[in-house]
Design an enzyme around this catalytic site. Structure first.
Site, mmCIF file in Angstrom:
data_model
loop_
_atom_site.group_PDB
_atom_site.id
_atom_site.type_symbol
_atom_site.label_atom_id
_atom_site.label_comp_id
_atom_site.label_asym_id
_atom_site.label_seq_id
_atom_site.Cartn_x
_atom_site.Cartn_y
_atom_site.Cartn_z
ATOM 1 N N GLU A 64 59.303 46.496 73.117
ATOM 2 C CA GLU A 64 58.940 45.749 71.909
ATOM 3 C C GLU A 64 58.516 44.322 72.240
ATOM 4 O OE1 GLU A 64 60.042 45.071 67.267
ATOM 5 O OE2 GLU A 64 61.280 46.412 68.476
ATOM 6 N N GLY A 83 57.168 43.775 64.357
ATOM 7 C CA GLY A 83 57.450 45.188 64.563
ATOM 8 C C GLY A 83 57.724 45.913 63.261
#
Length: 140
Positions: A64, A83
């Site tokens: 991520e 995200g």
């Protein structure tokens, strides 16, 4: 031809992660290519799970982190990327050393982006494959 709307130096990219989980886990950006971001993470007591192997959550943090940085470098001025969804398939365990992640775009759109992140061990064997979906939102 680059996909980035702006490209920091490696030092600037790493400085952006000061005082974050990225710094705590020892993640370092090592390359910003024309269409990819590469970074490394040590496999040690900071990133182990109780059985002495790389924690899947640490792999997800690496994925991520690389994908989010890439997304923000590819979005237009006045927008930020956050995200929305991430998944990870953990393929192989690692006990020590360094893993390397490479984020590459699957889709760069006006409201969403999709990034694939491959994490490999020092022998370039796949450890984890992750897909990150990003929401592109107006900067506040």
């Amino acid at each position: 031809m680059t996909i980035w709307t702006h490209t920091p130096s490696i030092d600037e990219a790493n400085a952006m992660s000061a005082n974050t989980i990225v710094e705590v886990l020892g993640i370092t950006i090592t390359d910003i290519g024309a269409d990819s971001i590469t970074g490394t993470m040590p496999v040690d007591k900071r990133t182990h799970q109780p059985f002495g192997i790389l924690h899947g959550g640490a792999s997800v943090v690496l994925a991520e982190s690389l994908g989010s940085l890439a997304a923000n470098l590819a979005c237009e001025k006045g927008f930020v990327c956050v995200g929305l969804d991430i998944n990870a398939n953990h393929i192989r365990s690692v006990r020590s050393g360094v893993v390397t992640g490479v984020a590459k775009a699957v889709h760069i759109g006006r409201s969403t982006q999709v990034w694939e992140i491959r994490i490999a061990d020092e022998a370039d064997k796949t450890v984890c494959v992750s897909r990150l979906t990003i929401a592109v939102i107006a900067a506040s």
